[in-house]
Write a protein that holds these residues in place. Structure first.
Motif, PDB file in Angstrom:
ATOM      1  N   LEU A  58     -12.329   9.950   2.085  1.00  0.00           N
ATOM      2  CA  LEU A  58     -13.481   9.552   2.898  1.00  0.00           C
ATOM      3  C   LEU A  58     -13.760   8.057   2.815  1.00  0.00           C
ATOM      4  O   LEU A  58     -14.599   7.548   3.535  1.00  0.00           O
ATOM      5  CB  LEU A  58     -14.743  10.294   2.434  1.00  0.00           C
ATOM      6  N   SER A  59     -13.097   7.380   1.898  1.00  0.00           N
ATOM      7  CA  SER A  59     -13.406   5.967   1.670  1.00  0.00           C
ATOM      8  C   SER A  59     -12.344   5.053   2.232  1.00  0.00           C
ATOM      9  O   SER A  59     -12.252   3.905   1.857  1.00  0.00           O
ATOM     10  CB  SER A  59     -13.540   5.721   0.159  1.00  0.00           C
ATOM     11  N   THR A  66     -21.436   5.710   5.899  1.00  0.00           N
ATOM     12  CA  THR A  66     -22.162   4.876   4.945  1.00  0.00           C
ATOM     13  C   THR A  66     -21.963   5.513   3.562  1.00  0.00           C
ATOM     14  O   THR A  66     -21.630   6.706   3.469  1.00  0.00           O
ATOM     15  CB  THR A  66     -23.667   4.855   5.261  1.00  0.00           C
ATOM     16  N   PRO A  67     -22.180   4.738   2.493  1.00  0.00           N
ATOM     17  CA  PRO A  67     -22.024   5.335   1.162  1.00  0.00           C
ATOM     18  C   PRO A  67     -22.889   6.580   0.978  1.00  0.00           C
ATOM     19  O   PRO A  67     -22.470   7.549   0.346  1.00  0.00           O
ATOM     20  CB  PRO A  67     -22.464   4.209   0.228  1.00  0.00           C
ATOM     21  N   GLU A  68     -24.067   6.570   1.570  1.00  0.00           N
ATOM     22  CA  GLU A  68     -24.967   7.721   1.417  1.00  0.00           C
ATOM     23  C   GLU A  68     -24.384   8.958   2.105  1.00  0.00           C
ATOM     24  O   GLU A  68     -24.393  10.063   1.557  1.00  0.00           O
ATOM     25  CB  GLU A  68     -26.361   7.415   2.009  1.00  0.00           C
ATOM     26  N   GLU A  69     -23.867   8.722   3.322  1.00  0.00           N
ATOM     27  CA  GLU A  69     -23.267   9.849   4.058  1.00  0.00           C
ATOM     28  C   GLU A  69     -22.075  10.414   3.277  1.00  0.00           C
ATOM     29  O   GLU A  69     -21.888  11.620   3.166  1.00  0.00           O
ATOM     30  CB  GLU A  69     -22.778   9.382   5.437  1.00  0.00           C
TER      31      GLU A  69
ATOM     32  N   ASP B 338     -16.587  -0.245  -7.199  1.00  0.00           N
ATOM     33  CA  ASP B 338     -17.229   1.073  -7.194  1.00  0.00           C
ATOM     34  C   ASP B 338     -17.046   1.816  -5.868  1.00  0.00           C
ATOM     35  O   ASP B 338     -17.698   2.816  -5.614  1.00  0.00           O
ATOM     36  CB  ASP B 338     -18.721   0.908  -7.502  1.00  0.00           C
ATOM     37  N   ILE B 339     -16.127   1.324  -5.029  1.00  0.00           N
ATOM     38  CA  ILE B 339     -16.013   1.883  -3.675  1.00  0.00           C
ATOM     39  C   ILE B 339     -15.582   3.349  -3.688  1.00  0.00           C
ATOM     40  O   ILE B 339     -16.161   4.186  -2.995  1.00  0.00           O
ATOM     41  CB  ILE B 339     -15.000   1.050  -2.854  1.00  0.00           C
ATOM     42  N   TYR B 373     -11.454  -4.529   1.537  1.00  0.00           N
ATOM     43  CA  TYR B 373     -11.030  -3.155   1.833  1.00  0.00           C
ATOM     44  C   TYR B 373     -11.441  -2.732   3.245  1.00  0.00           C
ATOM     45  O   TYR B 373     -10.671  -2.130   3.983  1.00  0.00           O
ATOM     46  CB  TYR B 373     -11.640  -2.230   0.793  1.00  0.00           C
ATOM     47  N   TYR B 374     -12.666  -3.067   3.599  1.00  0.00           N
ATOM     48  CA  TYR B 374     -13.172  -2.656   4.915  1.00  0.00           C
ATOM     49  C   TYR B 374     -13.028  -3.758   5.967  1.00  0.00           C
ATOM     50  O   TYR B 374     -13.649  -3.682   7.032  1.00  0.00           O
ATOM     51  CB  TYR B 374     -14.631  -2.201   4.797  1.00  0.00           C
TER      52      TYR B 374
END
Lengths: 370, 1007
Positions: A58-59, A66-69, B338-339, B373-374
């Protein structure tokens, strides 16, 4: 010979005792798996790895989340896995509830490695798993035990009778050698020698699984020519393992049978029988074999019953996924239902064998008491 | 005449007929389509059997690379076997940096201020977090602080384990973690434990990563050569500063012994590696409690417990490594940020999570990692800057002590040819099965650890989760884009592509006839109608090599396959009903599809519009492949859809399979294949139900009902023939698959429409550095260093000069290509940064456009003041001038001697001639009587002439001697001058040595 009430009571009592033992063994196994947290630890590790892999997926760069999602999805995924593996329940609910189900083998394999080692996939019932593994073990181990028994039962007493002869000394040496070397080591040697170097046997025994399936499928579909072809392949893939196990266990069996017989051969009543002028045949038949039949029968029946547990390392060497490997993988994967099912089946077989012996004892010797 | 004409006509006709035939016969035989061998037998070989199996020729190669180092070493020593290696994993030691106490202090405080308020050394303060709302500061402490008499201090957390307060965590102190890098003897471990099958890594990037070429100067600063004494000394200083005491050789804090729990994995080399690290810790004075555990229990403790529970202090981690990637920010994102949740605390909301302690320009490692990364950057330079800064911060924070890039080891019989030794994937590269062969044989035998496991699944939704399915499947289908085996750059595999991008901030207009699958309405629509009018980039894939070619079953690949399959995959991601059924698929794939805006088939081209930018256009093309679906015919994707979503007899993902106790669909498993064929033949998977997926917005249907029916028949035949329904378009057809037998067979697909013959890249030839010619480096002057580097393609040379003691990089740059080689120019402004009379390390890194992994060489260079160089040059020049003068004198003298000698000989000859003539005349005038007198006279004259000759020769000799003496005198003078010059040089060098010695002693004293 009809049994009297007392004998029946004895037999019933023994049956009850063995049933209670079976139940205690099952409870103890469940407690060991659950209360010690053994299976929880392994299941947690599996979930952690799956969650980590999911989070990583997912990353990826370009991810619109978003990180929260992302964390929400990861949380949901984890909860789903906890539920799938039953970790959302306390251990006693999870494992103890398995006991009644195991009695009718209404359990399922919970780990892929366990199904995979048999060449099967999930969903897979524990009973189905055992039904697949058991014939393979019987083909290699139990058959080898039967062969050993066929050879050892008559030959053991015979060499005891010929005590001190060249044959006797040879058997003692052979038994010492085969006892010294583990079966799996002889198995390894045989794979390298007959498989890789001489090329007169397979170097990989895994295809036996497919041939056994083909043989049973052909038989079920009444395709006898197919069954014959499959049987030929089964024999080709199994003769070395059977011979190796037979070779390895025969020494011990011969020695044991000889040891049982040798004590009887030197008994006073045997000498007295000879002194009375009875023929050797009569002495052997009536004064030796009849006496040693009981202990040897016990030895053979319990040996055969025990053989269904399989040989873990030997099965690994031959890449022959039977009961031994199934046991090993189930324990190392923390697959509680499968472990319970295996314990149940092997204990049950053993206890049934014991029960049969007990019955035979009672029948043969009514003096047997509780 | 007429007859002749007829004969000529006949001849012409015969020639006309014969010519094409001759041309055909003389033309080279058309290259064979498909792979190099006709048949691949692929079966299970357990690891212990690999050695005898490959020696006996039972297998030609073993494609599972995790064989033990000992076995690999033995096989490498066998002449008929070679070992192919490639970096495939990473090993590190992760440290638990958690605090033992967390307190809140009044006010917003800095680290130093917080330490002052608590009365402790700032080194004990791990992290301060301002809490503006509460007007307080949260302080994380590495050692317990007595809070009695500390007013206003609120204790938030105190580490307690087994009813005992954990007083101190040494790994909480950043400086201490950093020093542990020096207490890890990587060289010995590489030699003794890994048997050379690994590469030392000081951080997560290293020479095994293509991206390293851009970070080499940074990496060179952090070469952690084993220096236990340094580590011991500095760690002792840190511990003492923090308030710890060394009692009886063990560190204590406030009277309590400091215990370190080490979780050491037992399955591989990490067991010995972990023990070695534990031993170093013991030598440093820590009491180590090693816990040697297998996967399950180890994972449960390390990743399954809160770091502040202190169930572990260090853990021997191991990671798999992906394909070679030219621009890879993944390592930083994974290991330094921390990604992905790989820092202690593992992003678990209920756990304590690691927070970065250091920043550069106000940003921490995770901030930089996120940018790289993004792609939250505007240019390649910004991207590299973010990557470098993030990496450096991660090294300084040292949450992980890096050890090795472990190598996979693939044994191959020496006679196997046609291989591609991929620098990332090694033998697992999909190029290999396209090229491998053994001379004189039409088959090849491949061993793998497993051919099938319970999680080996061949389905294109959420299958292919292990190497046992991926490895053989890659031989059966062709990729759209793949990574180059030696550069890691995305390259077109069965397509060519062109990329157009509006840049990180721009937008391109999406054409009005571009289309998209509308999952809500269940139909293809024009993208503009659903507001998809702009995209960041556009990639045009030329699909000619797919379209019109054949599937293995003989059917033609059409747009229906490409667009129909895409529609089905999009439907599974966006159709809310389907997303509920296969949540795992929808969650993961929606993420990828969300960046694709629209597609547009034009001729044989597929235009893909994406909201994705990368400074390297090939990466945009790689990203756009999410919209290219080419591995299975449309009807098979439809079949998966049917059994997964409609009949719901099979799960497409593992999670659903487990949750609903369904078999996980695999197209190669007989039961599943049979089920699909049955649904087709009994009419449950219907053309009408799937027609919408192949009907474009203009109403055109890309496949007719007859074509569908024909395909169904072919599919049924295929199943009867092979027992599977795996039909694809690559170089091999899967013709046999047995999960029980652990065996599969691949047969060559030699259809004339298949575009490729055998493919093999061979072995990479990295750049080799033959020589580095470095003169004395003049401090304050300019100089040049010549690098002789050889290799394939354009060669790039980078260099850096660093202090060998501190590893501080003083200068770095690139070399220029010149006729003499590659020239590293060190101008005045660079050399002035160097200290005179100092030895520096010159690190030269070479790589090429064809092979990205670098070759490195380190040499030592000596600096001297520029003036000394000038003096030495002056002396040298004087000596040269003197030698020149001597040479001239010598030449002149020799010339003059020759002249004198020539003149004298000439005069003598002349006199002799005259005398002879006179004598002859006199003889003629005299009678016989006087002959004797004349004879006597003649004798007398002869004697006189002889004397004259002797005297003349004596004179010549005397002149020669004199000249010789003169030359010797001049030579002696010259030698004396030369000797003086040599002495001057020797004295200078001795001076230099003395100065160096003094400088060295001073440096050592300072150290």
């Amino acid at each position: 010979m009809p049994l009297d009430r007392r004998s029946l009571r004895v037999i019933a009592f023994r049956g009850l005792t063995l049933t209670i033992i079976l139940f205690i063994i099952l409870v103890l196994t469940a407690v060991i798996m659950g209360a010690t947290g053994y299976d929880t630890v392994i299941l947690n590790a599996v979930i952690h790895e799956q969650v980590r892999a999911f989070r990583e997926e997912l990353s990826k760069p370009g991810s619109p989340y978003t990180p929260e999602e992302r964390e929400k999805m990861v949380r949901e995924y984890r909860e789903q896995l906890l539920s799938v593996y039953g970790l959302d329940k306390p251990w006693y609910l999870r494992t103890m509830s398995l006991i009644p189900k195991v009695l009718v083998l209404d359990l399922h394999v919970t780990h892929d490695e366990v199904a995979g080692v048999l060449g099967l996939r999930r969903p897979l019932g524990a009973g189905d798993a055992i039904a697949v593994a058991l014939p393979r073990t019987i083909l290699m181990i139990t058959l080898a035990y039967v062969l050993s028994a066929i050879i050892a039962v008559p030959l053991g007493p015979y060499i005891a009778y010929k005590r001190g002869s060249v044959l006797d000394k040879s058997v003692i040496t052979y038994a010492a050698i085969t006892n010294a070397f583990p079966v799996w080591w002889i198995a390894m040697l045989s794979v390298f020698l007959f498989g890789f170097y001489l090329g007169i046997a397979p170097s990989s025994y895994r295809p036996i699984v497919a041939h056994i399936s083909r043989f049973s499928d052909s038989l079920l579909s009444l395709n006898f020519s197919g069954a014959l072809t499959a049987l030929r392949d089964v024999l080709y893939f199994s003769y070395i393992p059977i011979l190796v196990v037979t070779f390895a266990v025969l020494g011990g069996w011969l020695y044991s049978a000889r040891a049982v017989a040798i004590r009887v051969v030197s008994e006073d009543y045997v000498m007295a029988a000879r002194a009375k002028g009875l023929s050797e045949g009569t002495v052997v038949r009536k004064y030796i074999i009849r006496v040693i039949a009981g202990p040897i029968l016990t030895f053979v029946i319990l040996g055969l019953a025990g053989s269904i547990g399989g040989f873990i390392i030997t099965e690994t060497v031959f890449d022959w996924p039977g009961m031994g490997l199934l046991y090993y993988v189930s324990i190392s994967a923390g697959d509680s239902p499968m472990v319970l099912a295996l314990v149940y089946v092997t204990t049950l077989v053993y206890l049934v064998a014991r029960f049969i012996l007990e019955v035979l004892y009672v029948i043969l010797d009514p003096r047997v008491k509780l | 005449m007429g007859r002749l004409l007829k004969t000529l006509t006949a001849l012409i006709l015969v020639l006309l007929l014969a010519l094409p035939m001759a041309a055909a016969l003389s033309a080279p035989v058309e290259a064979q389509k498909g792979p190099a061998v006709d048949r691949v037998e692929w079966f299970r070989v357990p690891i212990p059997d690999v050695e005898p199996a490959i020696k006996a020729g039972t297998i030609d190669l073993y494609i599972f690379g995790r064989i033990p180092g000992d076995m690999a070493a033995r096989l490498a020593a066998t002449p008929e076997i070679k070992i192919v290696t490639a970096p495939s994993g990473l090993t590190d030691i992760v440290l638990n940096p958690a605090p033992v106490q967390i307190v809140k202090l009044p006010g917003i405080l800095s680290k130093e201020a917080a330490a002052l308020a608590l009365g402790v050394n700032p080194i004990l303060v791990r992290y301060v977090k301002p809490l503006p709302a509460e007007k307080k500061t949260e302080v994380e402490l590495c050692g317990i602080v007595d809070l009695t008499n500390k007013t206003g201090v609120e204790e938030v957390f105190k580490a307690i384990k087994d009813d005992r307060v954990i007083g101190f965590n040494p790994f909480c102190i950043r400086e201490l973690r950093f020093e542990l890098n020096y207490a890890f003897d990587r060289e010995t471990i590489l030699k003794e434990i890994y048997r050379g099958f690994a590469t030392i890594k000081y951080t997560f990037y290293g020479p095994d990563d293509p991206t390293y070429t851009e970070l080499a100067d940074l990496m060179a600063k952090y070469v952690f050569t084993y220096d236990f004494e340094r580590a011991r000394r500095r760690i002792a200083d840190i511990m003492t500063s923090a308030g710890a005491d060394l009692i009886g050789g063990k560190w204590h804090y406030r009277g309590q012994r400091i215990d370190i729990i080490g979780i050491i994995r037992v399955e591989d080399e990490r067991l010995l590696l972990g023990r070695a690290f534990a031993l170093e810790l013991v030598k440093l004075g820590f009491n180590v409690i090693p816990s040697e555990l297998a996967f399950g229990p180890a994972i449960d403790i390390v990743y399954g417990t809160n770091p502040i529970d202190f169930k572990w202090h260090f853990y021997t981690e191991g990671w798999g490594k992906g394909v070679l990637d030219r621009w890879d920010p993944g390592n930083l994102a994974q290991f330094g940020a921390d990604i992905i949740g790989y820092l202690p605390g593992w992003a678990e909301p209920e756990y304590w999570n690691y927070k970065h302690e250091l920043t550069i320009d106000g940003k921490n490692a995770s901030d930089y990692a996120r940018e790289a990364y993004y792609m939250l950057v505007k240019s390649k330079e910004e991207w590299l800057d973010a990557l470098r800064k993030g990496t450096e911060l991660a090294i300084l924070e040292s949450v992980r002590i890096w050890g090795f890039a472990t190598h996979d080891k693939w044994p191959v019989r020496a006679e196997v040819k046609g291989l591609t030794i991929d620098l990332g994937a090694g033998l697992r590269s999909p190029y290999n099965c396209r090229g491998w062969y053994v001379e004189g044989r039409k088959d090849i035998k491949i061993g793998h650890l497993w051919v099938w496991t319970a999680t080996t699944v061949w389905n294109t939704y959420r299958g292919f989760r292990d190497v046992y399915s991926v490895d053989p499947a890659r031989c059966t289908y062709d990729f759209v884009v793949w990574r180059h085996p030696f550069t890691g750059m995305p390259i077109g595999f069965r397509v060519t592509f062109a990329v157009e991008t509006a840049g990180p901030d721009g937008k391109l207009k999406v054409p009005d006839d571009a289309i998209w699958w509308d999952a809500e309405r269940g139909t293809w629509v024009y993208a503009k109608d659903i507001g998809r009018t702009e995209a960041t980039s556009k990639v045009v894939f030329d699909m000619s090599r797919f379209l019109g070619a054949k599937w293995h079953s003989g059917q033609t690949i059409t747009w229906a396959d490409l667009l129909g399959s895409l529609a089905l995959y999009l439907d599974a991601a966006y159709n809310t009903e389907k997303a509920k059924i296969e949540r795992e698929y929808a969650t993961v794939y929606k993420e990828n599809f969300d960046t694709v805006v629209a597609v547009r088939p034009v001729g044989n081209n597929l235009e893909v519009y994406v909201n994705f930018w990368h400074f390297e256009p090939a990466y945009i093309a790689d990203w756009a492949t999410w919209a290219t679906t080419t591995s299975l015919p449309f009807e098979l994707v439809a079949a998966q859809d049917y059994v997964g979503y409609v009949s719901k007899e099979r799960a497409l993902s593992l999670t659903r399979a487990r949750a609903e106790r369904l078999p996980w669909l695999s197209l190669v498993i007989k039961a599943d294949a049979e089920l699909i064929v049955k649904h087709f033949t009994e009419g449950r998977i219907k053309y009408d139900d799937y027609k919408k997926f192949i009907t474009t917005p203009d109403g055109k249907t890309l496949m007719t009902a007859d074509e569908w029916a024909s395909r169904v028949r072919v599919l049924s035949d295929w199943f009867t023939k092979t027992g599977t329904v795996w039909i694809s378009n690559g170089p091999y057809m899967l013709t046999y698959y047995s999960s029980e037998e652990q065996k599969l067979i691949l047969e060559a697909f030699r259809d004339p429409t298949y575009p490729f013959g055998p493919i093999a890249y061979g072995e990479a030839t990295p750049v080799s550095i033959a020589a580095v010619k470095a003169p004395l480096i003049p401090v304050g002057g300019s100089t040049e260093i010549i690098v002789d580097a050889r290799g394939v393609g354009d060669i790039f040379i980078k260099y850096l000069i660093r202090d060998p003691a501190t590893k501080a990089v003083v200068a770095s740059g690139s070399a220029e290509k010149a006729p003499v080689g590659f020239v590293i120019k060190l101008p005045v402004d660079v050399t002035t940064l160097l200290l005179p009379y100092t030895v520096y390390e010159l690190l030269v890194i070479a790589y090429s456009s064809e092979v990205i992994l670098p070759t490195e060489i380190i040499i030592r260079i000596q600096t001297v003041p520029a003036e000394l160089i000038e003096q030495i040059a002056g002396v040298g020049k004087s000596v040269e001038e003197l030698e020149e003068r001597l040479r001239a004198i010598n030449e002149d003298l020799l010339k003059r001697i020759a002249e004198v000698r020539g003149g004298l000989s000439e005069e003598l000859a002349k006199s002799v001639t005259i005398l002879t003539e006179t004598f002859t005349k006199a003889l003629e005038g005299l009678g016989e009587a006087t002959a004797s007198s004349i004879k006597a006279l003649g004798a007398e004259m002869g004697k006189s002439l002889g004397d004259l000759k002797t005297s003349t020769e004596d004179r010549i000799s005397s002149v020669e001697r004199k000249l010789s003496t003169d030359i010797q005198t001049v030579g002696g003078t010259a030698e004396a001058a030369q000797s003086t010059a040599r002495w001057a040089l020797i004295v200078s060098i001795v001076n230099l040595i003395i100065l160096l010695a003094i400088a060295g002693m001073l440096f050592m004293r300072r150290s």
